[in-house]
Design an enzyme around this catalytic site. Structure first.
Site, PDB file in Angstrom:
ATOM      1  N   LEU A 235       0.467   3.671   1.790  1.00 19.55           N
ATOM      2  CA  LEU A 235       0.549   4.091   3.186  1.00 19.55           C
ATOM      3  C   LEU A 235       1.733   3.471   3.916  1.00 19.55           C
ATOM      4  O   LEU A 235       2.261   4.040   4.879  1.00 19.55           O
ATOM      5  CB  LEU A 235      -0.741   3.679   3.908  1.00 19.55           C
ATOM      6  CG  LEU A 235      -0.863   4.033   5.382  1.00 19.55           C
ATOM      7  CD1 LEU A 235      -1.109   5.530   5.550  1.00 19.55           C
ATOM      8  CD2 LEU A 235      -1.990   3.235   6.026  1.00 19.55           C
ATOM      9  N   TYR A 236       2.153   2.287   3.495  1.00 18.02           N
ATOM     10  CA  TYR A 236       3.169   1.520   4.218  1.00 18.02           C
ATOM     11  C   TYR A 236       4.561   2.126   4.084  1.00 18.02           C
ATOM     12  O   TYR A 236       4.850   2.735   3.066  1.00 18.02           O
ATOM     13  CB  TYR A 236       3.211   0.084   3.696  1.00 18.02           C
ATOM     14  CG  TYR A 236       1.932  -0.690   3.882  1.00 18.02           C
ATOM     15  CD1 TYR A 236       0.922  -0.275   4.753  1.00 18.02           C
ATOM     16  CD2 TYR A 236       1.720  -1.860   3.163  1.00 18.02           C
ATOM     17  CE1 TYR A 236      -0.248  -0.995   4.897  1.00 18.02           C
ATOM     18  CE2 TYR A 236       0.543  -2.601   3.310  1.00 18.02           C
ATOM     19  CZ  TYR A 236      -0.440  -2.163   4.166  1.00 18.02           C
ATOM     20  OH  TYR A 236      -1.594  -2.889   4.310  1.00 18.02           O
ATOM     21  N   PRO A 237       5.432   1.923   5.115  1.00 17.70           N
ATOM     22  CA  PRO A 237       5.254   1.074   6.281  1.00 17.70           C
ATOM     23  C   PRO A 237       4.409   1.731   7.370  1.00 17.70           C
ATOM     24  O   PRO A 237       4.198   2.946   7.354  1.00 17.70           O
ATOM     25  CB  PRO A 237       6.689   0.868   6.775  1.00 17.70           C
ATOM     26  CG  PRO A 237       7.380   2.152   6.413  1.00 17.70           C
ATOM     27  CD  PRO A 237       6.780   2.548   5.089  1.00 17.70           C
TER      28      PRO A 237
ATOM     29  N   ALA B 183       0.847  -1.186   0.000  1.00 18.94           N
ATOM     30  CA  ALA B 183       0.000   0.000   0.000  1.00 18.94           C
ATOM     31  C   ALA B 183       0.883   1.236   0.000  1.00 18.94           C
ATOM     32  O   ALA B 183       2.001   1.203   0.524  1.00 18.94           O
ATOM     33  CB  ALA B 183      -0.915   0.033   1.231  1.00 18.94           C
TER      34      ALA B 183
ATOM     35  N   LYS C 282      -2.627  -0.285  -2.582  1.00 19.01           N
ATOM     36  CA  LYS C 282      -3.824   0.401  -2.111  1.00 19.01           C
ATOM     37  C   LYS C 282      -3.619   1.913  -2.102  1.00 19.01           C
ATOM     38  O   LYS C 282      -2.538   2.392  -1.770  1.00 19.01           O
ATOM     39  CB  LYS C 282      -4.189  -0.047  -0.691  1.00 19.01           C
ATOM     40  CG  LYS C 282      -4.157  -1.542  -0.462  1.00 19.01           C
ATOM     41  CD  LYS C 282      -4.481  -1.884   0.987  1.00 19.01           C
ATOM     42  CE  LYS C 282      -4.114  -3.320   1.303  1.00 19.01           C
ATOM     43  NZ  LYS C 282      -2.654  -3.504   1.445  1.00 19.01           N
TER      44      LYS C 282
END
Length: 211
Positions: free
Chosen positions: A52-54, A50, A87
Protein backbone atom coordinates in the site's frame (compact mmCIF):
# COMPACT_ATOMS: atom_id res chain seq x y z
CA UNK A 1 21.20 -2.58 19.80
CA UNK A 2 19.15 -5.21 21.60
CA UNK A 3 17.64 -8.17 19.74
CA UNK A 4 14.82 -10.61 20.34
CA UNK A 5 12.99 -13.42 18.53
CA UNK A 6 9.57 -12.99 16.98
CA UNK A 7 7.16 -15.37 18.76
CA UNK A 8 6.74 -18.87 17.31
CA UNK A 9 9.64 -18.28 14.91
CA UNK A 10 13.40 -18.48 14.53
CA UNK A 11 13.56 -14.88 13.28
CA UNK A 12 15.97 -12.73 15.33
CA UNK A 13 15.09 -9.05 15.06
CA UNK A 14 16.38 -5.79 16.45
CA UNK A 15 14.16 -4.22 19.12
CA UNK A 16 13.78 -1.26 16.77
CA UNK A 17 12.06 -1.85 13.42
CA UNK A 18 12.35 0.74 10.65
CA UNK A 19 8.99 1.79 9.24
CA UNK A 20 9.02 2.99 5.65
CA UNK A 21 5.56 4.25 4.72
CA UNK A 22 6.88 7.68 3.72
CA UNK A 23 9.43 6.43 1.16
CA UNK A 24 8.37 7.61 -2.29
CA UNK A 25 6.12 10.43 -1.14
CA UNK A 26 7.21 12.51 1.87
CA UNK A 27 10.72 11.06 1.45
CA UNK A 28 12.65 10.75 -1.80
CA UNK A 29 14.47 7.58 -2.83
CA UNK A 30 17.78 9.13 -1.69
CA UNK A 31 16.32 10.00 1.70
CA UNK A 32 14.95 6.46 1.99
CA UNK A 33 18.40 5.06 1.20
CA UNK A 34 19.95 7.37 3.80
CA UNK A 35 17.46 6.31 6.47
CA UNK A 36 18.05 2.61 5.80
CA UNK A 37 21.82 3.15 5.78
CA UNK A 38 21.68 4.92 9.14
CA UNK A 39 19.34 2.34 10.67
CA UNK A 40 21.45 -0.64 9.62
CA UNK A 41 24.65 1.12 10.69
CA UNK A 42 23.09 1.39 14.17
CA UNK A 43 22.24 -2.32 14.28
CA UNK A 44 18.65 -2.31 12.99
CA UNK A 45 18.01 -5.44 10.91
CA UNK A 46 14.20 -5.28 10.74
CA UNK A 47 12.44 -3.29 7.98
CA UNK A 48 8.66 -3.00 7.70
CA UNK A 49 6.80 -2.02 4.53
CA UNK A 50 3.57 -2.73 2.64
CA UNK A 51 2.33 -2.87 -0.92
CA UNK A 52 0.00 0.00 0.00
CA UNK A 53 2.87 2.39 0.78
CA UNK A 54 3.62 5.24 0.48
CA UNK A 55 0.72 6.90 2.26
CA UNK A 56 -1.62 8.53 1.52
CA UNK A 57 -2.28 5.62 -0.84
CA UNK A 58 -2.72 6.53 -4.50
CA UNK A 59 -2.73 4.58 -7.74
CA UNK A 60 0.09 6.76 -9.09
CA UNK A 61 2.48 5.91 -6.25
CA UNK A 62 1.26 2.36 -5.58
CA UNK A 63 4.04 0.17 -4.09
CA UNK A 64 6.79 2.75 -4.72
CA UNK A 65 8.07 2.13 -1.18
CA UNK A 66 8.70 -1.54 -1.92
CA UNK A 67 10.52 -0.57 -5.12
CA UNK A 68 12.83 1.78 -3.19
CA UNK A 69 13.66 -0.93 -0.62
CA UNK A 70 14.28 -3.44 -3.40
CA UNK A 71 16.70 -1.08 -5.16
CA UNK A 72 18.50 -0.38 -1.88
CA UNK A 73 18.95 -4.08 -1.00
CA UNK A 74 20.21 -4.82 -4.51
CA UNK A 75 22.67 -1.92 -4.31
CA UNK A 76 23.88 -2.99 -0.86
CA UNK A 77 23.79 -6.74 -1.61
CA UNK A 78 22.51 -7.25 1.94
CA UNK A 79 19.25 -9.20 1.59
CA UNK A 80 20.56 -11.98 3.85
CA UNK A 81 21.18 -9.43 6.62
CA UNK A 82 17.66 -7.96 6.57
CA UNK A 83 14.46 -9.23 8.19
CA UNK A 84 11.87 -8.00 5.73
CA UNK A 85 8.18 -7.59 6.54
CA UNK A 86 5.53 -6.52 4.04
CA UNK A 87 1.74 -6.50 3.95
CA UNK A 88 -1.07 -7.32 1.53
CA UNK A 89 -3.68 -4.58 1.49
CA UNK A 90 -7.10 -5.48 2.83
CA UNK A 91 -10.36 -4.98 0.92
CA UNK A 92 -12.15 -1.63 0.85
CA UNK A 93 -12.60 1.69 -0.92
CA UNK A 94 -9.17 2.72 0.32
CA UNK A 95 -7.52 -0.04 -1.74
CA UNK A 96 -9.79 -0.53 -4.75
CA UNK A 97 -6.99 0.81 -6.99
CA UNK A 98 -4.95 -2.24 -5.94
CA UNK A 99 -7.47 -5.08 -6.22
CA UNK A 100 -11.06 -5.91 -5.34
CA UNK A 101 -10.91 -9.63 -4.50
CA UNK A 102 -9.88 -9.26 -0.86
CA UNK A 103 -7.82 -12.08 0.61
CA UNK A 104 -8.83 -14.74 -1.89
CA UNK A 105 -6.22 -17.29 -2.86
CA UNK A 106 -5.67 -15.47 -6.16
CA UNK A 107 -5.27 -12.12 -4.38
CA UNK A 108 -2.74 -13.43 -1.87
CA UNK A 109 -0.65 -15.13 -4.55
CA UNK A 110 -0.78 -12.05 -6.79
CA UNK A 111 0.15 -9.73 -3.93
CA UNK A 112 3.11 -11.80 -2.78
CA UNK A 113 4.47 -12.29 -6.31
CA UNK A 114 4.18 -8.55 -6.91
CA UNK A 115 5.94 -7.70 -3.67
CA UNK A 116 8.75 -10.17 -4.35
CA UNK A 117 9.33 -8.65 -7.79
CA UNK A 118 9.42 -5.09 -6.46
CA UNK A 119 11.58 -6.02 -3.47
CA UNK A 120 13.95 -7.96 -5.74
CA UNK A 121 13.92 -11.02 -3.49
CA UNK A 122 12.75 -14.63 -3.54
CA UNK A 123 11.02 -14.52 -0.16
CA UNK A 124 9.70 -12.26 2.58
CA UNK A 125 10.39 -13.08 6.20
CA UNK A 126 7.05 -11.86 7.50
CA UNK A 127 3.80 -11.35 5.57
CA UNK A 128 1.08 -9.30 7.23
CA UNK A 129 -2.60 -9.28 6.35
CA UNK A 130 -2.97 -5.51 6.53
CA UNK A 131 -6.47 -5.47 8.01
CA UNK A 132 -9.33 -7.94 8.44
CA UNK A 133 -11.23 -9.58 5.60
CA UNK A 134 -14.63 -9.11 7.24
CA UNK A 135 -16.95 -6.40 8.45
CA UNK A 136 -15.32 -4.69 11.45
CA UNK A 137 -15.03 -1.05 12.60
CA UNK A 138 -11.73 0.27 11.29
CA UNK A 139 -9.28 3.16 11.74
CA UNK A 140 -10.61 4.56 15.01
CA UNK A 141 -14.22 3.47 14.55
CA UNK A 142 -15.88 1.42 17.26
CA UNK A 143 -19.49 0.96 16.17
CA UNK A 144 -20.40 -2.11 14.13
CA UNK A 145 -22.55 -1.34 11.06
CA UNK A 146 -24.33 -4.43 9.65
CA UNK A 147 -24.91 -2.56 6.39
CA UNK A 148 -21.20 -2.90 5.68
CA UNK A 149 -21.83 -6.57 4.95
CA UNK A 150 -23.64 -5.52 1.77
CA UNK A 151 -22.46 -3.95 -1.47
CA UNK A 152 -25.16 -2.61 -3.79
CA UNK A 153 -27.72 -4.57 -1.71
CA UNK A 154 -25.85 -7.84 -2.31
CA UNK A 155 -24.31 -9.67 0.65
CA UNK A 156 -20.53 -9.77 0.46
CA UNK A 157 -18.98 -13.23 0.41
CA UNK A 158 -16.06 -12.58 2.74
CA UNK A 159 -13.07 -14.92 2.45
CA UNK A 160 -13.08 -17.13 5.54
CA UNK A 161 -10.19 -17.18 7.99
CA UNK A 162 -9.63 -20.87 7.28
CA UNK A 163 -9.36 -20.18 3.55
CA UNK A 164 -6.84 -17.41 4.25
CA UNK A 165 -4.77 -19.78 6.39
CA UNK A 166 -4.79 -22.43 3.65
CA UNK A 167 -3.48 -19.91 1.14
CA UNK A 168 -0.78 -18.76 3.54
CA UNK A 169 0.25 -22.38 4.13
CA UNK A 170 0.70 -22.77 0.37
CA UNK A 171 2.89 -19.64 0.20
CA UNK A 172 5.03 -20.87 3.10
CA UNK A 173 5.46 -24.32 1.56
CA UNK A 174 6.42 -22.65 -1.73
CA UNK A 175 9.22 -20.80 0.09
CA UNK A 176 7.87 -17.36 -0.75
CA UNK A 177 6.92 -16.50 2.84
CA UNK A 178 8.61 -17.63 6.05
CA UNK A 179 5.99 -16.55 8.61
CA UNK A 180 2.77 -14.57 8.65
CA UNK A 181 1.24 -11.97 10.93
CA UNK A 182 -1.83 -9.77 11.37
CA UNK A 183 -2.18 -6.00 11.25
CA UNK A 184 -5.04 -3.83 12.54
CA UNK A 185 -6.79 -6.98 13.75
CA UNK A 186 -9.26 -7.27 16.62
CA UNK A 187 -9.02 -9.68 19.61
CA UNK A 188 -11.70 -12.03 18.23
CA UNK A 189 -9.95 -12.27 14.87
CA UNK A 190 -6.57 -12.97 16.46
CA UNK A 191 -8.02 -15.73 18.63
CA UNK A 192 -9.93 -17.26 15.69
CA UNK A 193 -6.75 -17.39 13.57
CA UNK A 194 -4.99 -19.13 16.47
CA UNK A 195 -7.90 -21.51 17.18
CA UNK A 196 -8.23 -22.64 13.56
CA UNK A 197 -4.47 -22.96 13.11
CA UNK A 198 -4.27 -25.32 16.07
CA UNK A 199 -7.31 -27.37 15.07
CA UNK A 200 -6.39 -27.65 11.38
CA UNK A 201 -2.59 -27.76 11.84
CA UNK A 202 -2.16 -24.59 9.78
CA UNK A 203 0.37 -21.73 10.13
CA UNK A 204 0.26 -19.91 13.45
CA UNK A 205 0.14 -16.13 13.71
CA UNK A 206 3.66 -14.89 14.47
CA UNK A 207 2.91 -11.40 15.72
CA UNK A 208 0.30 -8.64 15.75
CA UNK A 209 0.60 -5.04 14.60
CA UNK A 210 -0.31 -2.45 15.91
CA UNK A 211 -1.88 -3.55 19.23
Amino acid sequence: MKYTFLPSSDIRVSKICLGTMTFGNQNSQKEGFDQMDLATDMGVNFIDTAELYPVPATAERYADTERIIGKWMKYKSNRDQIVLATKIAGPGDYTKHIRTNGFSKEALFEAVDGSLKRLKTDYVDLLYLHWPERNVPMFGGYKFDPNDDYLNEKKINWVSIEEQLLSIEHLIKAGKVRYFALSNEWPWGLMEFIRLAKIKNLPLVCTLQNS
